[in-house]
Design a protein around this motif. Sequence first.
Motif, PDB file in Angstrom:
ATOM      1  N   LEU A  33       6.379   2.486 -10.900  1.00 32.80           N
ATOM      2  CA  LEU A  33       5.389   2.795 -10.051  1.00 32.80           C
ATOM      3  C   LEU A  33       5.702   3.235  -8.554  1.00 32.80           C
ATOM      4  N   GLU A  50       0.827  -1.345  -0.002  1.00 30.99           N
ATOM      5  CA  GLU A  50       0.012   0.160   0.017  1.00 30.99           C
ATOM      6  C   GLU A  50       1.010   1.083  -0.087  1.00 30.99           C
ATOM      7  N   TRP A  51       1.734   1.292   0.848  1.00 26.65           N
ATOM      8  CA  TRP A  51       2.726   2.432   0.931  1.00 26.65           C
ATOM      9  C   TRP A  51       3.615   2.293  -0.471  1.00 26.65           C
ATOM     10  N   SER A  99       7.502   6.547  -8.685  1.00 28.95           N
ATOM     11  CA  SER A  99       6.354   7.871  -8.971  1.00 28.95           C
ATOM     12  C   SER A  99       5.803   8.345  -7.647  1.00 28.95           C
ATOM     13  N   LYS A 100       5.650   7.218  -6.675  1.00 30.71           N
ATOM     14  CA  LYS A 100       5.150   7.769  -5.281  1.00 30.71           C
ATOM     15  C   LYS A 100       6.541   8.125  -4.563  1.00 30.71           C
ATOM     16  N   ASP A 111       0.334   1.852  -4.072  1.00 25.81           N
ATOM     17  CA  ASP A 111      -1.250   2.157  -4.215  1.00 25.81           C
ATOM     18  C   ASP A 111      -1.309   3.678  -4.635  1.00 25.81           C
ATOM     19  N   GLY A 112      -2.066   3.737  -5.836  1.00 25.86           N
ATOM     20  CA  GLY A 112      -2.506   5.147  -6.355  1.00 25.86           C
ATOM     21  C   GLY A 112      -1.400   5.331  -7.280  1.00 25.86           C
ATOM     22  N   ALA A 113      -0.356   4.511  -7.533  1.00 22.99           N
ATOM     23  CA  ALA A 113       0.797   5.199  -8.458  1.00 22.99           C
ATOM     24  C   ALA A 113       0.520   4.945  -9.871  1.00 22.99           C
ATOM     25  N   THR A 114       0.781   5.631 -10.884  1.00 30.25           N
ATOM     26  CA  THR A 114       0.573   5.477 -12.072  1.00 30.25           C
ATOM     27  C   THR A 114       1.923   5.513 -12.953  1.00 30.25           C
ATOM     28  N   GLN A 142       1.278   6.305 -17.029  1.00 28.61           N
ATOM     29  CA  GLN A 142       1.610   7.846 -17.177  1.00 28.61           C
ATOM     30  C   GLN A 142       3.311   7.994 -17.127  1.00 28.61           C
ATOM     31  N   GLU A 163       3.634   8.413 -13.219  1.00 34.54           N
ATOM     32  CA  GLU A 163       3.870   9.742 -13.577  1.00 34.54           C
ATOM     33  C   GLU A 163       4.979  10.297 -13.067  1.00 34.54           C
TER      34      GLU A 163
END
Length: 283
Positions: A255, A42-43, A258-259, A46-49, A113, A51
């Motif tokens: 990924l 999750e850390w 990107s986070k 999660d939510g990574a694209t 992305q 970008e």
Amino acid sequence: MSDVAAHTWDASKTALPAWSLPKDAVGRIALPGHWPERVSREWALDGATGEGVRVCILDSGVDATHPLVGELESAVSISIGDGDEVVAEEDTVGDVSGHGTACAGIVRRLAPQASIGSVRVLGPGFTGSGNVLLGGLRYAIEQGFDVINMSLSTTKKPFASILHELADSAYFKRTVLVASAHNMPVESYPWRFSSVISVGSHEEADPLDFFYNPNPPVEFFGRGVNVEVPWLGGRTLTVSGNSFATPHITSICALILSKHPELTPFQLKSVLYLTATNVGGGT
């Protein structure tokens, strides 16, 4: 003549040994203390694209007209000119075999992305010269890509030492090399170098499943069996091999970066280990 010397130091000298850390510099290398108590998927993901992350496909070129690939940041072809000069020219041909397009398509699917660049070093027969490979890798490192996908290797030992130097150079410049293990049980490079992230295949269907190997030299297993990928002529194929496991791990690296863009290659490899499906990612 002596070839080896112990690195002792006379403490009475006014200067510290080379590469040392002076007392007044300790504060300047303090790192932000924002790592969680437990590094989880999750850390990390999660939510990574993808970008903000620049990925290089060092391969046979990429077909940017394929709908499963799309726009490229850049595309060059590498050749060797007079005096062994490395020549990087705009690639107006694109992919000459389909292999690079397949790798780029996997990255686009999993890290949509991320910015993708193509450096063509292979020819129509999935092969190329060692000097072109070295030149292409050097060029990609100089361009400052965050991750370089190398779904290729060479068995030629004369190239190994230079590849090793380039891999170390990338590591210290914070460029991550993700390299495919050979599909046959032979010695090849650069995947065997500890400064790269080496990849073999697994058969699971989930593209984000990856496994840490407790028995290197292969360090991680990515999805690489019966993978549907884009190919030349707007087609798709179902393929298998370590070549296609590698961009799965490349995508996961993109990924994570990107986070967490502050991660060094050493830290990124540690996060991969801690979040591997058979370590922390399966709980």
